[in-house]
Write a protein that holds these residues in place. Structure first.
Motif, mmCIF file in Angstrom:
data_model
loop_
_atom_site.group_PDB
_atom_site.id
_atom_site.type_symbol
_atom_site.label_atom_id
_atom_site.label_comp_id
_atom_site.label_asym_id
_atom_site.label_seq_id
_atom_site.Cartn_x
_atom_site.Cartn_y
_atom_site.Cartn_z
ATOM 1 N N LYS A 104 40.319 21.983 9.076
ATOM 2 C CA LYS A 104 40.058 23.516 9.552
ATOM 3 C C LYS A 104 41.255 23.214 10.866
ATOM 4 N N PRO A 105 41.611 24.565 11.282
ATOM 5 C CA PRO A 105 42.264 24.425 12.415
ATOM 6 C C PRO A 105 41.397 24.612 13.768
ATOM 7 N N ILE A 106 41.870 23.560 14.622
ATOM 8 C CA ILE A 106 40.196 23.209 16.383
ATOM 9 C C ILE A 106 42.288 23.353 16.861
ATOM 10 N N ASN A 107 42.054 24.354 18.096
ATOM 11 C CA ASN A 107 43.069 25.025 19.189
ATOM 12 C C ASN A 107 44.450 25.275 18.504
ATOM 13 N N GLY A 108 44.630 25.610 17.390
ATOM 14 C CA GLY A 108 45.493 26.406 16.344
ATOM 15 C C GLY A 108 46.231 25.198 15.654
ATOM 16 N N THR A 109 45.654 23.815 15.803
ATOM 17 C CA THR A 109 46.341 22.810 14.916
ATOM 18 C C THR A 109 45.598 22.081 13.165
ATOM 19 N N PRO A 110 46.067 21.858 12.128
ATOM 20 C CA PRO A 110 45.110 21.843 11.844
ATOM 21 C C PRO A 110 44.722 19.758 11.922
ATOM 22 N N GLN A 111 43.223 20.122 12.189
ATOM 23 C CA GLN A 111 42.388 18.344 12.171
ATOM 24 C C GLN A 111 42.485 17.886 11.056
ATOM 25 N N SER A 112 42.006 16.987 10.245
ATOM 26 C CA SER A 112 41.460 16.744 9.475
ATOM 27 C C SER A 112 39.661 15.950 9.255
ATOM 28 N N ILE A 113 38.930 16.655 8.711
ATOM 29 C CA ILE A 113 37.624 16.040 9.048
ATOM 30 C C ILE A 113 36.471 14.908 7.874
ATOM 31 N N ILE A 114 36.578 14.042 7.689
ATOM 32 C CA ILE A 114 36.495 13.522 6.222
ATOM 33 C C ILE A 114 34.708 13.375 6.683
ATOM 34 N N ILE A 115 33.506 13.484 5.806
ATOM 35 C CA ILE A 115 32.345 12.931 5.847
ATOM 36 C C ILE A 115 32.033 11.892 4.753
ATOM 37 N N GLY A 116 31.417 11.105 5.304
ATOM 38 C CA GLY A 116 30.734 10.422 4.071
ATOM 39 C C GLY A 116 29.112 9.957 4.550
ATOM 40 N N CYS A 117 28.700 9.601 3.459
ATOM 41 C CA CYS A 117 26.748 10.078 3.595
ATOM 42 C C CYS A 117 26.598 8.475 2.479
ATOM 43 N N TYR A 118 25.345 7.856 3.129
ATOM 44 C CA TYR A 118 24.957 6.535 2.910
ATOM 45 C C TYR A 118 23.679 6.831 3.521
ATOM 46 N N VAL A 119 22.195 6.834 2.142
ATOM 47 C CA VAL A 119 20.968 7.385 2.374
ATOM 48 C C VAL A 119 20.848 8.125 3.191
ATOM 49 N N VAL A 120 20.954 7.132 4.702
ATOM 50 C CA VAL A 120 20.738 8.730 6.269
ATOM 51 C C VAL A 120 21.116 8.734 6.759
ATOM 52 N N ASP A 121 22.402 7.891 7.145
ATOM 53 C CA ASP A 121 23.527 7.736 7.731
ATOM 54 C C ASP A 121 25.565 8.623 7.281
ATOM 55 N N LEU A 122 25.107 8.631 8.382
ATOM 56 C CA LEU A 122 26.683 10.237 8.201
ATOM 57 C C LEU A 122 27.819 8.980 8.585
ATOM 58 N N PHE A 123 28.694 8.651 8.742
ATOM 59 C CA PHE A 123 30.018 8.277 9.023
ATOM 60 C C PHE A 123 31.357 9.634 8.561
ATOM 61 N N VAL A 124 31.488 9.780 10.720
ATOM 62 C CA VAL A 124 32.504 11.342 10.123
ATOM 63 C C VAL A 124 33.837 10.099 10.595
ATOM 64 N N PHE A 125 34.922 10.784 10.096
ATOM 65 C CA PHE A 125 35.927 10.438 10.319
ATOM 66 C C PHE A 125 36.605 12.058 10.696
ATOM 67 N N TYR A 126 38.093 12.391 11.969
ATOM 68 C CA TYR A 126 38.183 12.940 12.402
ATOM 69 C C TYR A 126 39.671 12.846 12.850
ATOM 70 N N SER A 127 39.847 14.033 13.380
ATOM 71 C CA SER A 127 41.749 13.804 13.986
ATOM 72 C C SER A 127 41.993 13.611 15.396
ATOM 73 N N ASP A 128 40.805 14.827 15.489
ATOM 74 C CA ASP A 128 40.677 16.046 16.793
ATOM 75 C C ASP A 128 39.296 14.671 18.392
ATOM 76 N N ASP A 129 39.779 14.474 19.357
ATOM 77 C CA ASP A 129 38.726 13.694 20.007
ATOM 78 C C ASP A 129 38.425 14.422 20.787
#
Length: 134
Positions: A104-129
């Motif tokens: 998705k574009p965030i502040n005009g720049t395409p940013q990657s978001i990856i979400i992994g779900c393990y039971v009740v935990d979500l692991f979120v990897f993202y490019s814009d901090d």
């Protein structure tokens, strides 16, 4: 999410310089819904509730929401979470259905978001901090 998927995502995050956050959903299983026709569970009333009815019979409580310990509770949580992620524009991975990706574009720049779900935990990897990204 498979262990190999989490290791692959961690390596990908390191290679691409992605940030990672993890969330543990408290009472996540209670967010799911039991489906009609599923096995019905009953339990003893919790402490403080009368255990005997006016007719002298022992009372039981019918469980209407998935709770920890039920075989189908995790699946009911996934059936609540996964459609929500797809609704927000995430694409489910074919090789591991518990991994979702989105660009998705965030502040005009395409940013990657990856979400992994393990039971009740979500692991979120993202490019814009930046503070506005998540």
């Amino acid at each position: 999410m498979r262990a190999t998927s989490l290791r692959t995502l961690a390596a990908l995050a390191d290679k691409r310089g992605l940030s990672m956050r993890s969330w543990d959903f408290v009472a996540a299983y209670l967010q799911g819904e039991l489906e009609a026709g599923e096995v019905v569970y009953y339990c003893h009333p919790p402490p403080g509730y009368e255990t005997t009815g006016s007719d002298g019979r022992t009372r039981v409580c019918r469980i209407v929401k998935p709770v920890y310990g039920m075989a189908q509770a995790g699946r009911r949580w996934q059936r609540s979470l996964f459609p929500w992620l797809r609704e927000w524009g995430f694409t489910q991975c074919a090789s591991d259905p518990c991994v979702f990706t989105c660009t998705k574009p965030i502040n005009g720049t395409p940013q990657s978001i990856i979400i992994g779900c393990y039971v009740v935990d979500l692991f979120v990897f993202y490019s814009d901090d930046s503070a506005s990204s998540l």
